[in-house]
Design a protein around this motif. Structure first.
Motif: not given
Length: 131
Positions: A118, A121-122
């Motif tokens: 995550e 991706k962020r």
């Protein structure tokens, strides 16, 4: 193109896999220490397509650490005709490291390891315009 400068092969593999899976870069180059990365940049400074758009840089590495890399990079950056965005990814929570990184204008950000899917991706959602 993305460059990863980190002596942790698991970090290199994990980050490279996430980048490839999400099609964030056509090419990834990896280095286990800052000295090899500086040599590569020096050898390729006149060839823009061989210079990474983004470099993920570790702080603690053998031979040449991230701070030494940044000192050497400052000496050659004017010869590189491309904007390179350097992000430190380190396991160091040390406020001194974080403050030191914030004072180096060539460092675009400081992130704490371990990384999670995550987080990557962020990161790319936030900085996708850099590629």
């Amino acid at each position: 193109m993305i460059g990863i400068i980190d002596d942790d092969k698991i970090f290199q593999f994990t980050l490279g896999r996430v980048i490839n899976h999400n099609k964030q870069a056509e090419r990834i180059i990896t280095f286990s220490d800052g000295e090899r990365a500086i040599q590569y940049l020096t050898d390729n400074k006149a060839i823009n397509e061989n210079i990474p758009d983004i470099i993920f840089l570790d702080v603690n590495m053998p031979i040449m650490d991230g701070w030494q890399f940044m000192e050497e990079y400052a000496n050659i950056k004017t010869e590189i005709k491309k904007k390179v965005n350097i992000f430190m990814w380190s396991s160091s929570y040390n406020p001194i490291d974080i403050e030191r990184a914030s004072k180096i204008c060539e460092i675009s950000g400081y992130n704490i390891k371990p990384i999670k899917l995550e987080d990557v991706k962020r990161f790319f959602e936030k900085f996708e315009t850099l590629l």
